[in-house]
Motif scaffolding. Sequence first.
Motif, PDB file in Angstrom:
ATOM      1  N   SER A  11       0.960  -1.080  -0.021  1.00  0.00           N
ATOM      2  CA  SER A  11      -0.073   0.167   0.036  1.00  0.00           C
ATOM      3  C   SER A  11       0.899   1.030  -0.172  1.00  0.00           C
ATOM      4  CB  SER A  11      -0.560  -0.178   1.162  1.00  0.00           C
ATOM      5  OG  SER A  11      -1.671   1.142   1.371  1.00  0.00           O
ATOM      6  N   GLY A  12       2.047   1.176   0.886  1.00  0.00           N
ATOM      7  CA  GLY A  12       3.126   2.333   0.982  1.00  0.00           C
ATOM      8  C   GLY A  12       3.695   2.971  -0.560  1.00  0.00           C
ATOM      9  N   ILE A  13       4.409   1.541  -1.286  1.00  0.00           N
ATOM     10  CA  ILE A  13       4.322   1.814  -2.301  1.00  0.00           C
ATOM     11  C   ILE A  13       3.333   2.579  -2.804  1.00  0.00           C
ATOM     12  CG2 ILE A  13       6.001   0.521  -4.354  1.00  0.00           C
ATOM     13  CD1 ILE A  13       7.342  -1.665  -2.628  1.00  0.00           C
ATOM     14  N   TRP A  14       2.644   1.705  -3.518  1.00  0.00           N
ATOM     15  CA  TRP A  14       1.249   2.253  -4.504  1.00  0.00           C
ATOM     16  C   TRP A  14       1.816   3.534  -4.310  1.00  0.00           C
ATOM     17  CZ3 TRP A  14       0.714   0.217  -8.872  1.00  0.00           C
ATOM     18  CH2 TRP A  14      -0.889   0.668  -9.712  1.00  0.00           C
ATOM     19  N   LYS A  15       1.022   4.256  -3.440  1.00  0.00           N
ATOM     20  CA  LYS A  15       1.123   5.364  -2.912  1.00  0.00           C
ATOM     21  C   LYS A  15       1.918   6.343  -2.833  1.00  0.00           C
ATOM     22  CE  LYS A  15      -0.051   8.569   1.395  1.00  0.00           C
ATOM     23  NZ  LYS A  15      -0.131   8.592   2.961  1.00  0.00           N
ATOM     24  N   ALA A  16       3.176   5.782  -2.947  1.00  0.00           N
ATOM     25  CA  ALA A  16       4.176   6.776  -3.035  1.00  0.00           C
ATOM     26  C   ALA A  16       4.368   6.976  -5.026  1.00  0.00           C
ATOM     27  CB  ALA A  16       5.561   6.188  -2.780  1.00  0.00           C
TER      28      ALA A  16
END
Length: 850
Positions: free
Chosen positions: A415-420
Motif C-alpha cells: 500500500s505504501g509503495i503504491w501510494k508513493a
Amino acid sequence: MLTTVLNFAQRVAEISLLGGIEIASVALIVYYIFAKTRAPVIIAGLFPNLNLSYRTSYLSKINTIRSDLLVTLRSSNEPKTQNSVAHGIGTQNMLELTPHSGQKPFKKLFDWGVLFPYVAQVVRSEKFEYRQVTEIVHNDAVLKHAIKQAAEQTLREQRYAKNGHRLLTRSASGDQEAQEEEDEKRGISYQAILRKQEQRAISILKDMGSTLNNGLLAFTSWILYKLLPCFLSGVVTNTKQIEMLKTATERSPGTPLIFVPLHRSHLDYIMVTWILTNNDIRSPLVAAGNNLQIPVFGGLLRGLGAFFIKRKIDPVEGKKDVLYRAALHLYLTHALKQGHNVEFFIEGGRTRTGKPCMPKGGILSVIVNAFMDGSIPDALLVPVSVNYERLVDGNFVREQKGEKKIPESFGKAISGIWKALKSNYGLMRIDFNEPYSIRELVNSYNKIAREDGNIAKVYKPSARVLQHNQSTSSLYGTDVVCEEHRNLIESISRQVVFDCAAATSVMSTNAIAFLLLTRFRNGAEEQILSEALDDLRNSLSGCKDIGFSGESSQIVAYACDLLGSGLVTRTRDENGRLVIKPVNSVESFIELAYYSNMLTPHFALSSILLTTFHSLLPETENKKDAAVSRKKLIDTALENCQIYRYEFILNKPTQVLENLLYQQLDDLMISGCVLTEELHDDLPNGVESRRLANALADCLDEDDYDDVRAGEADEPKLLFASETPAQQRYICEVLAPFAWTYVTVAQSLQILHKNSMLESEFISFVINDLSSKVKRGSCIYAESISTDSVRNCLKLLEKWSVIEVCNQQGMRLISLNTLYEMSRESLNSIVKKIDAIVPKFNSGYFSVTP
C-alpha cells in the motif's frame, strides 16, 4: 517415515507460497513500469499486426493523460510539468548520472550503452566479491563457548524450577553425581538442552545473515532508476563527496568503511547502497530491525545487504541472551575481517520528531572492539546525512499522540509503495561527510586523557573476552565491550550524531515549516514570508548547507505545494493578497514540527540563552535600563542546557559548552538581540574584541583561564534591546514547545505521590493533559504533544533521582524517590527549575515598542 514426508510437503508448500508471492510482486512492478512508460507504444509500433485487445482504448487514454503524469521515461527528455526549484549549488542529481553508459573515447564506434543507458550502467558498474560469513561464525570457538554458557544457564533455570530452594543446598554440598541422578529422575537432560541451544544458534544465524550479491544489486539498481523518478524529482548528492570516499578506499584498501546515517525513512536502507553501487564503491552490510522481515521485502533487503537484528535483544528484562549477543558480535566482527563495509543507524530507529535522537552505541561498540582486539587494523567512520523535502513514509503523528504504532506488514508495504508511486515527494538529499579513523579518534581521546592526568581513561588495544555487565542499552557495555571503554563509545557516538546533524542540508520544506511555527503561526502574506525566507537563508549562509536555490517567492510556492493542503492553506484576503498559514489542527502542527525540527538544533543554544536572559531580567518600570550580569547569564544558561541533555546534543565531546555559549552570546549581540552598557555605540568592534579574548583564554592554562574569567565581574552588564522584541520572540519560540512538554511532565508528578504507575499510563496522562491545555488555549503549541519528549523528560527526572523506575514482569513502573515522596516542597522546586526554560511571553519586555 511419515514425519519426514509431512515435513517435506510442508517445506514445499512454504516455498511455493513464498515463490508465488515473489513472482506476483515482480510482475506487479514490471506491469507498473510497462503502464507508466512508453513501452506499449513502442511494442505497438514494432508489432502492428499484434492483436492487443486493449491497445486502442488504453493507448489513447495514455496519450490523453500523459501530460498530467508526473513521470515519463526519462530518456524521452520531456520537461516535467510539476513545480520545482533547483537543488543546492555544487550538487548533482544521481538519477541523471550514468557514468558507465554512453559512448566513450577510444572505444568502438557503436556502443549499445547509448541506447540502453540504465542497463549499461548496472551491468558495467564494478562488481565485488561479497563473502558470506554465517558459516565462519558457526564454526567459531567463541560461539561454541556461548552455546555452552546458554545451555548451562538454561540448566540452572530448569533445576531451580523443579527443585526450588533445595537447589542451593545441593550446590553447596558439591555432590555433582547426586545432582545428575536427580536431574535424570525429573527429566532434565543437559545434552538435550545443549542440542537445543546448538539448533537455536543455527536458527539465529540463518535469520540474521545477509545474502548480499551483485545480481540483485544490479537488478534493483535498474528498477530504482525507473521507479524513483515516479515519486522523487531528484536524489541529490555532491560528486566531490563520492570522490572523497573513493580516495579514502584507495589509500586504505584493507580498511572497512562504516557508514553511519541518521535514520528518517525506510528508503534510507537502500538509497545509500544504490548510490555506492553505481559509483563503484563496495556496498555495505546494513543493520536492519527484524520487524522488516516481511514476505518478499525481507528477502529483497537481505539480498541488498541487510542483516537483521532483533528489536529487543533480551526477551526477559534483566536476563541477558548470551547466545544471541555472541552471534551478533561475531557476525559483525567476521564481516569486518572479511572486508565488508558496514552501515548502521546509530539512533536505533527512525526519528519521530524530525530532530536527531540520542545515539545507541551497541553496534559501534562491536566495531571499536574489533579494532581494540586487533581483528581489524582500523575502520573509517563516515557520517551520512539524509533529508527529504517530503517524507516518503508519511508521518508519525499517531505515535506522537500516544497511539500504538502500526506494525510493518506485506500489505502495508504494498500500500505504501503504491501510494508513493502516485505522489510527489520532491528532492532527496544525501551527504557523505569526511571520514575519520577510529585509530585516530582513540589516539586523540587518549591524548586528552593524558593531558587531564586520567591515565585510567587511556584505551589500550588488547585481547577481550565476553563479559556480562549490566547495561541500559541493547548491546553496548555488556558482553562485547569492557567497562572502561564506555566513555569512549559514548563520546564517538555523540560526535557522529552531532556531525551528521550539523551537515544535514536544509530543504525548502524545512525552512518554510520553521518560519510558520516560529514567526507566522497565525499566517503571513506570501511576500512577507518570502522576505523572512531571505533573512533565514542569509543567517544560515556559511553555517548550514542550503539544499535549494532560486527566488524565495518561487521556493515558498514550491514548498507549500509539497507540504500540501493538509498542512498549509493559501487564501486571498480582501485586498487580493495571498495569505499562507498553517492548518489549525493538532495533527498538522505535529507534522509541520517534524520538518521544522531539522533546524531546531542549530538555533537551540541561542534560544536557551535568550530565554534565560528574559527570565533573569528584573521587573522594573523602565524596561530599557534592565540589565543582567554576563556571568550570571552564562551560568544559568549552563544549568538550563542540562535540562535538555536527553533532547539535544548541544556540543561535541571535545568542545566546551561554556565557550559555545559565549560565542552564541556574541552573535546575539551582533544581531541586536542583546545590548551592553559600554559596547552599545561600537558593537561590532566590541564583540570582536570579546571573541579574541575568549580565543586567548582557550589557549591559556587552567589557572590563567580562571583569572581571565574572573575579570568578567567588572565587565559591563547586558541590557534589554528594546528595538528588537519581535526578533527575540522568534528565537525564544524555537524551544518553547519542548519547554511546555517538560513543565507539564514536572507538574504531573503530583499524581505519583504515594502511588506508582506504569510508565505507559503516566505518559498517556501527560499527553492527555497537554491535549487539554492545547484545547483550552493555555498552551498555544500543539506540537508540544510529543511522547518522545515526555520520555526524554522522564529520563532526565530519573537522572536527577526525582523518580525511580523498576521493571516488574516486563513492565516499567515509575514512582517518586523517597525525598520527593516525603516533601512536596522538593517536588515544587523541580517544577520551578524546569519552568525556568519556558519563555514568558506575557511579560512586559515582549510588549515594549521600539
